[in-house]
Write an enzyme that holds these catalytic residues in place. Structure first.
Site, PDB file in Angstrom:
ATOM      1  N   LYS A  84       0.338  -1.083   0.012  1.00 44.97           N
ATOM      2  CA  LYS A  84      -0.318   0.068  -0.039  1.00 44.97           C
ATOM      3  C   LYS A  84       1.010   1.066  -0.268  1.00 44.97           C
ATOM      4  O   LYS A  84       0.583   2.056  -0.764  1.00 44.97           O
ATOM      5  CB  LYS A  84      -1.140  -0.179   1.374  1.00 44.97           C
TER       6      LYS A  84
ATOM      7  N   ARG B  19     -10.461   0.595   7.664  1.00 51.38           N
ATOM      8  CA  ARG B  19     -10.342  -0.653   8.168  1.00 51.38           C
ATOM      9  C   ARG B  19     -11.247  -1.705   9.479  1.00 51.38           C
ATOM     10  O   ARG B  19     -10.530  -2.061   9.639  1.00 51.38           O
ATOM     11  CB  ARG B  19      -8.949  -0.145   9.151  1.00 51.38           C
TER      12      ARG B  19
ATOM     13  N   ARG C 218      11.387  -4.751   5.668  1.00 52.18           N
ATOM     14  CA  ARG C 218      11.083  -3.222   5.257  1.00 52.18           C
ATOM     15  C   ARG C 218      12.414  -2.400   6.514  1.00 52.18           C
ATOM     16  O   ARG C 218      12.076  -2.981   7.420  1.00 52.18           O
ATOM     17  CB  ARG C 218       9.284  -3.550   5.487  1.00 52.18           C
TER      18      ARG C 218
ATOM     19  N   ARG D 126      10.277  -0.357  11.263  1.00 51.98           N
ATOM     20  CA  ARG D 126       9.194   0.543  12.135  1.00 51.98           C
ATOM     21  C   ARG D 126       9.070  -0.637  13.875  1.00 51.98           C
ATOM     22  O   ARG D 126       9.646  -1.867  13.445  1.00 51.98           O
ATOM     23  CB  ARG D 126       7.881   0.077  11.307  1.00 51.98           C
TER      24      ARG D 126
ATOM     25  N   ARG E 210      -1.207  -7.880  13.317  1.00 49.01           N
ATOM     26  CA  ARG E 210      -1.512  -6.894  12.846  1.00 49.01           C
ATOM     27  C   ARG E 210      -2.453  -8.176  11.290  1.00 49.01           C
ATOM     28  O   ARG E 210      -3.831  -7.270  11.292  1.00 49.01           O
ATOM     29  CB  ARG E 210      -1.008  -6.575  12.222  1.00 49.01           C
TER      30      ARG E 210
END
Ligand code: AMP
Length: 215
Positions: free
Chosen positions: A13, A89, A128, A161, A172
């Protein structure tokens, strides 16, 4: 054009939002980025969101809806519309957003769903790395920097992160399955959802995504 970009954590995203925003001259609103900026800045909103966000849990709807409403009210430059990344969400958020925008030029008209298998998501999330200064997103497996840990664009050190670890990821993904998949099911009958196979490479995904949005 008013777009929601949806998908599980790690589905691309954020990466594609930057490209969509450029290509179509849209306001990019990422609720995750707004929360992170507020947490880093120690604001009241940040303090309210921190405990949830760092564990991988969704921030309560009341806080999130209020934040999005304020953001939309303050949108001075409407450009060609918006790209809303990471919101709604939950079903409650979807309905609150409908209330906020009903009869205005801010109603959503396209939803792209970035579809990736759960195994691939784990690899993407744990690999990431982000540049806090210019916002560029890398991945140690699929999009490494030339010099390890340093942004190719601006030379700043990269960060990971806090919620990009396997433990948070489980939470998540659970939140996604329980709360966000019903949102997709809610919009599907309206005929505005386009599913993109986002397990492919970035070079393969982008032309498909661009064409889908131009339709
Ligand atoms: P993201 O960068 O979109 O993965 O979001 C990071 C974190 O911010 C999430 O795990 C949540 O804690 C919080 N967050 C972002 N968007 C929302 C939302 N729409 N509703 C609730 N929490 C959110």
């Amino acid at each position: 054009m008013n777009i929601f970009i949806m998908g599980a954590p790690g589905s691309g995203k954020g990466t594609f939002s930057a490209q969509i925003k450029e290509e179509f001259n849209l306001n990019h609103i990422s609720t995750g980025d707004i929360f992170r900026a507020n947490i880093a800045g120690g604001t009241e909103l940040g303090l309210a969101a921190k405990a949830y966000s760092e564990k991988g849990l969704l921030v309560p709807d009341e806080i999130t809806n209020k934040m999005v409403k304020e953001y939309l009210n303050n949108l001075e430059d409407k450009k060609n519309g918006y790209l809303l990344d990471g919101y709604p969400r939950t079903l409650d958020q979807a309905k609150a957003f409908e209330e906020m925008t009903k009869g205005t030029d801010l109603e959503v008209d396209k939803i792209v769903l970035m579809d990736v298998s759960f195994d691939e998501l784990t690899r993407r999330i744990t690999g990431r790395r982000t540049c806090k200064k210019c916002g560029e997103i890398y991945n140690i497996y699929s999009k490494p920097t030339k010099v390890e840990g340093i942004c190719d664009n601006c030379g700043s050190p990269l960060t990971q992160r806090k919620d990009d670890n396997e433990e948070s990821l489980k939470v998540r993904l659970n939140e996604y399955a329980n709360n966000t998949e019903p949102v997709i099911a809610y919009y599907e009958p309206k005929g505005i959802v386009s599913k993109i196979d986002a397990s492919k490479s970035m070079e393969e995904i982008w032309p498909v995504l661009k064409e889908t949005l131009k339709k």
